[in-house]
Design an enzyme around this catalytic site. Structure first.
Site, short mmCIF file in Angstrom:
data_model
loop_
_atom_site.label_atom_id
_atom_site.label_comp_id
_atom_site.label_asym_id
_atom_site.label_seq_id
_atom_site.Cartn_x
_atom_site.Cartn_y
_atom_site.Cartn_z
CB ILE A 1 -53.30 24.02 172.07
CG1 ILE A 1 -54.03 24.23 173.41
CG2 ILE A 1 -51.98 24.77 172.05
CD1 ILE A 1 -53.29 23.66 174.61
CG ASP A 2 -53.49 27.30 166.53
OD1 ASP A 2 -52.69 27.69 167.40
OD2 ASP A 2 -54.15 28.08 165.82
CB SER A 3 -48.78 25.18 164.86
OG SER A 3 -49.31 26.20 164.02
N GLY B 1 -50.54 28.22 169.19
CA GLY B 1 -50.83 28.04 170.61
C GLY B 1 -49.70 27.27 171.29
CE1 TYR C 1 -52.88 31.41 168.08
CE2 TYR C 1 -52.51 31.51 170.44
CZ TYR C 1 -52.82 30.78 169.31
OH TYR C 1 -53.07 29.45 169.41
#
Lengths: 96, 410
Positions: A34-36, A38, B130
């Protein structure tokens, strides 16, 4: 604190299928995939689960524990706001 | 110029997700077109689509899956399968000499649609973080490059329905010319969002439902054709120098031998006989082939009123008196129109057809149109068609005509 951690862990297990044993307070979220961005998405679910409103400012929350602390701070601040609003409303009604 | 082998293939398509399955269904003329089963289907005039049986959750961990539009999921799975099929094309490769070439017409339309639903439908500001990264056209190519460490050119072509033929052609040029040692080339499309389907419907190019048999609703070159049916999927090919593939002991699926690219420069939707014919001639010229050498053609063959007679006339213009004796297959009748992935899927089907010495059928062609008077291999595959060289046509809104010249593995 423990309660917040358990509830956050439940979201991560449910939505990200992360093994519960991998979810410690020290675990880096990036290491869990889980990146930033995410984390930003995760926080939408946090708003719903904890009935809090996130401020628009971006935050850096590298570990599971950082997210837990962030949630707890917001809960305290927003409960205090609600209490003072209630108090103000109450005193206003007395004046009426 | 070096010979260029197609040494690996990966497919996700309405006809199936393995090469064997796709081939068998194309050969049998088993249509994958169905009434669309979606919550919004009741708001479509003709709810038809060719969907792929594909669950991204099988292929990707949940955190990564949340970053991938369906169009990138298709592309990544196909790229991985194509490389596996190539049996080691990446081994010992200088990956700065490996490129990715992906065609897509609508890219992340599902992501855009979902974003608009949240913004306008729910009046919420919670648009997914995203959204930009999932929706951008070069996301599929970008992810493939990351996944396999391919550090050469990473390019995305968006020329509507010819996108992936352009991608394969542009990759072929670079491998043939010695600029690259390997290219992953193809296309991906996941266009079955409500917004996209309504927009296509508004353009009046989609087929009406054949009430008796919905799966036969797309009828290329037939008098009663009523339009195209949108399909989803992807096809990716490994292109590399012929000798390199052979040195690894790989038997290539076939060879890309030429590529023609022209533009109608006439009208944004209306196709041009001259533009299409010029693209076929350009493909022959780049391959150094005489028109007499072409044994079969995979038509663009959309089943729209506009395309089919124009393409017929263009084939007549290029092949003259011989045109009527060349098998011309329109496989969109069974897999639908995959837009930016159509050219890649049809390129693969053409290679399979040559491998098996079969001319693929143009299904649902019961009523002949006097304006479409070629040999379309109607309604049943033809066996023992020993085609060595084929053209695969892809023509597009916007006017970009791309034709691939392909040869059987020899």
């Amino acid at each position: 604190m423990t309660n917040t951690f358990e509830r956050l862990r439940a979201i991560l297990v449910r939505d990200y299928k992360i093994a519960p044993e991998a979810l410690t307070l020290e675990a880096p979220l990036e290491g869990l995939g889980i990146d930033s961005l995410g984390v930003a998405e995760l926080l939408f679910n946090v708003e719903d689960e904890f009935r809090i409103t996130l401020p628009p400012e971006p935050v850096q929350l590298p570990t599971v524990g950082d997210v837990v602390d962030y949630i707890d701070r917001l809960i305290v601040a927003q409960n205090a706001d609600a209490a003072s609003t209630d108090a103000a409303a109450e005193s206003a009604s007395r004046l009426g | 110029m070096r010979r260029v082998a197609v040494s690996g293939i990966g497919i996700v398509s309405p006809l199936g997700c393995t090469t064997a399955e796709v081939w068998e269904r194309a050969r049998a003329g088993q249509s994958a077109i169905r009434r669309l089963d979606a919550p919004f289907a009741s708001r479509l005039v003709a709810p038809l689509a060719a969907t792929a049986v594909f669950d991204g959750a099988i292929h990707f961990e949940p955190p990564k899956l949340r970053m991938l539009d369906r169009v990138s999921q298709f592309a990544l799975v196909c790229a991985g399968r194509a490389l596996a099929d190539s049996r080691g094309a990446l081994e010992g490769l200088d990956r700065s000499r490996a490129g990715v070439f992906v065609g897509t017409g609508m890219a992340g339309t599902l992501t855009s649609d979902e974003g608009y639903r949240v913004l306008y439908g729910e009046a919420s500001d919670r648009i997914k973080p995203y959204t930009v990264l999932m929706g951008m056209h070069n996301a599929p190519a970008g992810w493939i490059g990351i996944e396999h460490g391919l550090r050469g050119p990473n390019l995305t072509y968006s020329t509507a329905c010819s996108s992936s033929a352009v991608a394969i052609g542009e990759a072929w040029r670079r491998v043939a010319g010695g600029e690259l040692e390997l290219a992953l080339a193809g296309g991906s499309e996941a266009p079955l969002s409500f917004g996209s389907l309504k927009a296509w419907e508004a353009l009046h190019t989609l087929a009406t439902i054949d009430a008796d048999a919905p799966e036969t609703s797309c009828k290329p070159f037939a008098r009663n054709r009523s339009g195209m049916v949108l399909g989803e999927g992807a096809a990716m090919l490994v292109l590399e120098p012929w000798d390199r593939a052979l040195a690894r002991g790989v038997r290539p699926a076939g060879e890309v031998v030429g590529y023609g690219l022209t533009t109608d420069a006439v009208h944004i939707t209306r196709p041009s006989v001259d533009g299409q014919a010029a693209a076929m001639r350009a493909a022959l010229q780049s391959a150094g082939l005489d028109a007499a050498r072409v044994d079969a053609i995979n038509a663009h063959g959309t089943g729209t009123q506009a395309n089919d007679p124009v393409e017929t006339a263009a084939i007549r213009q290029v092949f003259g008196a011989r045109a009527g004796s060349i098998p011309v297959s329109a496989t969109k009748a069974v897999h639908g129109h995959l837009l930016g992935a159509a050219g890649a899927l049809e390129c693969v089907l053409s290679l399979f057809a040559m491998q098996h010495a079969v001319a693929l059928p143009t299904m649902h062609l019961a009523l002949a149109d006097p304006q479409c008077d070629l040999d379309y291999v109607p309604n049943a595959a033809r066996e023992d068609v020993a085609a060595r060289t084929m053209l695969s046509n892809s023509f597009a809104f916007g006017g970009t005509n791309a034709v691939l010249a392909l040869s059987a593995a020899a």
